[in-house]
Write a protein that holds these residues in place. Sequence first.
Motif, PDB file in Angstrom:
ATOM      1  N   PRO A 132       0.826  -1.207   0.000  1.00 25.39           N
ATOM      2  CA  PRO A 132       0.000   0.000   0.000  1.00 25.39           C
ATOM      3  C   PRO A 132       0.857   1.253   0.000  1.00 25.39           C
ATOM      4  O   PRO A 132       1.955   1.276   0.551  1.00 25.39           O
ATOM      5  CB  PRO A 132      -0.801  -0.120   1.299  1.00 25.39           C
ATOM      6  N   LEU A 133       0.353   2.304  -0.626  1.00 25.52           N
ATOM      7  CA  LEU A 133       1.052   3.582  -0.693  1.00 25.52           C
ATOM      8  C   LEU A 133       0.751   4.441   0.532  1.00 25.52           C
ATOM      9  O   LEU A 133      -0.353   4.390   1.071  1.00 25.52           O
ATOM     10  CB  LEU A 133       0.609   4.351  -1.933  1.00 25.52           C
ATOM     11  N   PRO A 134       1.707   5.265   0.922  1.00 23.55           N
ATOM     12  CA  PRO A 134       1.366   6.322   1.877  1.00 23.55           C
ATOM     13  C   PRO A 134       0.402   7.304   1.210  1.00 23.55           C
ATOM     14  O   PRO A 134       0.398   7.445  -0.015  1.00 23.55           O
ATOM     15  CB  PRO A 134       2.712   6.998   2.167  1.00 23.55           C
ATOM     16  N   GLU A 135      -0.388   7.973   2.008  1.00 18.71           N
ATOM     17  CA  GLU A 135      -1.320   8.950   1.452  1.00 18.71           C
ATOM     18  C   GLU A 135      -0.570   9.986   0.622  1.00 18.71           C
ATOM     19  O   GLU A 135       0.482  10.482   1.012  1.00 18.71           O
ATOM     20  CB  GLU A 135      -2.082   9.643   2.579  1.00 18.71           C
ATOM     21  N   GLY A 136      -1.103  10.301  -0.557  1.00 16.66           N
ATOM     22  CA  GLY A 136      -0.473  11.292  -1.419  1.00 16.66           C
ATOM     23  C   GLY A 136      -0.860  11.106  -2.865  1.00 16.66           C
ATOM     24  O   GLY A 136      -1.714  10.272  -3.214  1.00 16.66           O
ATOM     25  N   VAL A 137      -0.213  11.894  -3.735  1.00 11.26           N
ATOM     26  CA  VAL A 137      -0.441  11.848  -5.173  1.00 11.26           C
ATOM     27  C   VAL A 137       0.876  11.509  -5.853  1.00 11.26           C
ATOM     28  O   VAL A 137       1.922  12.087  -5.517  1.00 11.26           O
ATOM     29  CB  VAL A 137      -0.986  13.190  -5.701  1.00 11.26           C
ATOM     30  N   TYR A 138       0.835  10.593  -6.811  1.00  9.70           N
ATOM     31  CA  TYR A 138       2.032  10.079  -7.471  1.00  9.70           C
ATOM     32  C   TYR A 138       1.831  10.079  -8.978  1.00  9.70           C
ATOM     33  O   TYR A 138       0.731   9.818  -9.476  1.00  9.70           O
ATOM     34  CB  TYR A 138       2.335   8.650  -7.002  1.00  9.70           C
ATOM     35  N   ALA A 139       2.907  10.383  -9.702  1.00  9.45           N
ATOM     36  CA  ALA A 139       2.882  10.328 -11.164  1.00  9.45           C
ATOM     37  C   ALA A 139       4.011   9.434 -11.641  1.00  9.45           C
ATOM     38  O   ALA A 139       5.077   9.384 -11.018  1.00  9.45           O
ATOM     39  CB  ALA A 139       3.040  11.728 -11.768  1.00  9.45           C
ATOM     40  N   LEU A 140       3.778   8.738 -12.728  1.00 12.06           N
ATOM     41  CA  LEU A 140       4.837   7.935 -13.324  1.00 12.06           C
ATOM     42  C   LEU A 140       4.587   7.811 -14.811  1.00 12.06           C
ATOM     43  O   LEU A 140       3.478   8.026 -15.306  1.00 12.06           O
ATOM     44  CB  LEU A 140       4.921   6.546 -12.693  1.00 12.06           C
ATOM     45  N   ASN A 141       5.649   7.497 -15.518  1.00 13.57           N
ATOM     46  CA  ASN A 141       5.542   7.259 -16.953  1.00 13.57           C
ATOM     47  C   ASN A 141       6.412   6.058 -17.308  1.00 13.57           C
ATOM     48  O   ASN A 141       7.589   5.996 -16.938  1.00 13.57           O
ATOM     49  CB  ASN A 141       6.005   8.481 -17.758  1.00 13.57           C
ATOM     50  N   THR A 142       5.802   5.095 -17.992  1.00 13.60           N
ATOM     51  CA  THR A 142       6.503   3.894 -18.429  1.00 13.60           C
ATOM     52  C   THR A 142       6.470   3.833 -19.947  1.00 13.60           C
ATOM     53  O   THR A 142       5.417   4.023 -20.554  1.00 13.60           O
ATOM     54  CB  THR A 142       5.847   2.635 -17.841  1.00 13.60           C
ATOM     55  N   PHE A 143       7.621   3.542 -20.544  1.00 16.35           N
ATOM     56  CA  PHE A 143       7.731   3.471 -22.006  1.00 16.35           C
ATOM     57  C   PHE A 143       8.401   2.150 -22.376  1.00 16.35           C
ATOM     58  O   PHE A 143       9.408   1.760 -21.777  1.00 16.35           O
ATOM     59  CB  PHE A 143       8.572   4.631 -22.535  1.00 16.35           C
ATOM     60  N   VAL A 144       7.835   1.453 -23.351  1.00 19.15           N
ATOM     61  CA  VAL A 144       8.407   0.193 -23.813  1.00 19.15           C
ATOM     62  C   VAL A 144       8.545   0.228 -25.328  1.00 19.15           C
ATOM     63  O   VAL A 144       7.687   0.765 -26.031  1.00 19.15           O
ATOM     64  CB  VAL A 144       7.541  -1.016 -23.385  1.00 19.15           C
ATOM     65  N   TYR A 145       9.656  -0.350 -25.811  1.00 24.49           N
ATOM     66  CA  TYR A 145       9.903  -0.483 -27.257  1.00 24.49           C
ATOM     67  C   TYR A 145      10.165  -1.954 -27.542  1.00 24.49           C
ATOM     68  O   TYR A 145      11.044  -2.569 -26.933  1.00 24.49           O
ATOM     69  CB  TYR A 145      11.104   0.354 -27.680  1.00 24.49           C
ATOM     70  N   ARG A 146       9.390  -2.512 -28.489  1.00 16.29           N
ATOM     71  CA  ARG A 146       9.481  -3.940 -28.821  1.00 16.29           C
ATOM     72  C   ARG A 146       9.959  -4.111 -30.252  1.00 16.29           C
ATOM     73  O   ARG A 146       9.440  -3.489 -31.176  1.00 16.29           O
ATOM     74  CB  ARG A 146       8.119  -4.607 -28.670  1.00 16.29           C
ATOM     75  N   SER A 147      10.950  -4.996 -30.428  1.00 20.25           N
ATOM     76  CA  SER A 147      11.454  -5.318 -31.757  1.00 20.25           C
ATOM     77  C   SER A 147      11.435  -6.824 -31.948  1.00 20.25           C
ATOM     78  O   SER A 147      12.091  -7.557 -31.194  1.00 20.25           O
ATOM     79  CB  SER A 147      12.877  -4.781 -31.944  1.00 20.25           C
ATOM     80  N   PRO A 148      10.694  -7.328 -32.933  1.00 22.27           N
ATOM     81  CA  PRO A 148      10.621  -8.775 -33.149  1.00 22.27           C
ATOM     82  C   PRO A 148      11.763  -9.286 -34.022  1.00 22.27           C
ATOM     83  O   PRO A 148      12.245  -8.582 -34.911  1.00 22.27           O
ATOM     84  CB  PRO A 148       9.270  -8.951 -33.865  1.00 22.27           C
ATOM     85  N   ASP A 149      12.182 -10.528 -33.750  1.00 19.15           N
ATOM     86  CA  ASP A 149      13.174 -11.198 -34.591  1.00 19.15           C
ATOM     87  C   ASP A 149      12.442 -11.973 -35.683  1.00 19.15           C
ATOM     88  O   ASP A 149      12.221 -13.176 -35.572  1.00 19.15           O
ATOM     89  CB  ASP A 149      14.031 -12.148 -33.760  1.00 19.15           C
ATOM     90  N   ALA A 150      12.068 -11.278 -36.730  1.00 16.04           N
ATOM     91  CA  ALA A 150      11.349 -11.909 -37.842  1.00 16.04           C
ATOM     92  C   ALA A 150      11.490 -11.008 -39.049  1.00 16.04           C
ATOM     93  O   ALA A 150      11.718  -9.802 -38.923  1.00 16.04           O
ATOM     94  CB  ALA A 150       9.871 -12.108 -37.484  1.00 16.04           C
ATOM     95  N   PRO A 151      11.365 -11.575 -40.269  1.00 17.89           N
ATOM     96  CA  PRO A 151      11.458 -10.740 -41.482  1.00 17.89           C
ATOM     97  C   PRO A 151      10.376  -9.664 -41.489  1.00 17.89           C
ATOM     98  O   PRO A 151       9.303  -9.831 -40.901  1.00 17.89           O
ATOM     99  CB  PRO A 151      11.253 -11.744 -42.613  1.00 17.89           C
ATOM    100  N   THR A 152      10.652  -8.555 -42.181  1.00 21.17           N
ATOM    101  CA  THR A 152       9.690  -7.465 -42.228  1.00 21.17           C
ATOM    102  C   THR A 152       8.384  -7.873 -42.904  1.00 21.17           C
ATOM    103  O   THR A 152       7.344  -7.291 -42.626  1.00 21.17           O
ATOM    104  CB  THR A 152      10.278  -6.251 -42.971  1.00 21.17           C
ATOM    105  N   VAL A 153       8.412  -8.873 -43.761  1.00 22.05           N
ATOM    106  CA  VAL A 153       7.178  -9.316 -44.392  1.00 22.05           C
ATOM    107  C   VAL A 153       6.254  -9.971 -43.369  1.00 22.05           C
ATOM    108  O   VAL A 153       5.028  -9.975 -43.524  1.00 22.05           O
ATOM    109  CB  VAL A 153       7.475 -10.291 -45.554  1.00 22.05           C
ATOM    110  N   VAL A 154       6.824 -10.521 -42.279  1.00 23.12           N
ATOM    111  CA  VAL A 154       6.036 -11.146 -41.218  1.00 23.12           C
ATOM    112  C   VAL A 154       5.717 -10.139 -40.122  1.00 23.12           C
ATOM    113  O   VAL A 154       4.588 -10.057 -39.645  1.00 23.12           O
ATOM    114  CB  VAL A 154       6.793 -12.360 -40.634  1.00 23.12           C
ATOM    115  N   SER A 155       6.713  -9.390 -39.693  1.00 20.03           N
ATOM    116  CA  SER A 155       6.561  -8.375 -38.639  1.00 20.03           C
ATOM    117  C   SER A 155       7.026  -7.044 -39.198  1.00 20.03           C
ATOM    118  O   SER A 155       8.186  -6.651 -39.014  1.00 20.03           O
ATOM    119  CB  SER A 155       7.372  -8.760 -37.398  1.00 20.03           C
TER     120      SER A 155
END
Length: 334
Positions: free
Chosen positions: A41-64
Amino acid sequence: MMKNWLAAGAFALTAGMTATAAQAQTTTVPGEQVGLATGAPLPEGVYALNTFVYRSPDAPTVVSPVDVAVNIPVLVWATPWVPLGGRIELLVAPPTVFAFGRSSGPTGIKDLSINVGTFVGGIWAFDLGGNFGVSVLGGVYLNDLNGDRGVLVQNNGAFVGAPVLTQLASNTYRAGIAASYTGDNWNITANLTGNFYDSPGRFDGNNTFGTRGPFVISDSLNLDLTATKKFDLFNEGKAKFEFGAIGYGTVNVGSNANIVGRQGRFALGGLVGYDFGLFTAQAYVARDVVTQARFVDATGRSRDIENTEGWFRIIVPLYSPAPAPAPAPIVRKY
C-alpha cells in the motif's frame, strides 16, 4: 521510501500491441508492472509515473513489418481512506500505442499512433505486517469512448489493413491481485492480471475500410514477476541502486481463445534502477524465452517470432500531506 515509490507505479496501465495475429491478445501490456511493489500500500499522497516500452521482433519485415512502442502516463491518488485496514487508491491512465515501419521503402509501413481507451480504476491495498502486502485491482479501459481502430498504410499511401488492435472494439474490464515482500531492501512481487471483453465487439461509427466488426475477442491472463534488491554502493547511508531479475508473460483464456487461437509468450530479463531523491528511474530489458508465435523462413523452416523489449520508467511523488505538528508542551504555573 523507495518501496513506496515503486508501489506508486504499480498500475501503469495501457494496451498491448498485436500487430500480427500470432501475438496473444491483451489490452494490459505484459511486463508493465515488473519492478514495482504492486502488493504494497502507498502512503497517502499523489504520485505520477511514466513507463515506455519499445518492442522489436526477430522476424522478417514481411512477417513483422513494424516495431512497436507504448507510452503509459499514470496519475495515482492514495486516498486517506483505509476501510478494514486497506488503503483505497484511485488512478487514471491515458496510454498511447505507436508502430514504426521497419522498412523505409515505398512499400514499408508508415509510422502511426493509436489512441487507447483511458483506464480508470481503483486499488485496495493491505499491509499484512512483516514487510508483506497484498492488493486487489478493478477497473476498465474505456475503449468505447476513445479506443482507436488503427489503420496500417504503406509509405506510398496504399492501404494495408485495419484494425490494428481488434480488442479496442470492446471496453476492457480488468481485475488483478498482487503480493509483495519488501523487507531488507528486497522487492519480491507477483502480479496476476485478467483482461475480460464484451465479445463479439464492434467499433462505432462509419467504417471506410470495413473495420467496424463484429470481432471475436479472447480474454487473457498476464503474470508479472519481480525479484530485485537495493544496495548502498557508495556508502551514502541509503540504498539507492537497484538490481535484479524480472519475468512476464501472457496467454489467451476462455472459450473464445479456441476461435481466436490459443497464443502466449513469456520473457525473462534484468532490471536496474536508481533513486535520485526527487524521482526514481528504472530501466529493464527482456527477451522471449517461450512463444507460440511462429513464421516460416525462406528455407521452409518454422521458427519462433521472439521479441526483445526495452523499458524505461520515471516515478515522481507529487504530493504528500504535511506531518501533523508535535503537540505543544503543557506548562503549568503554581
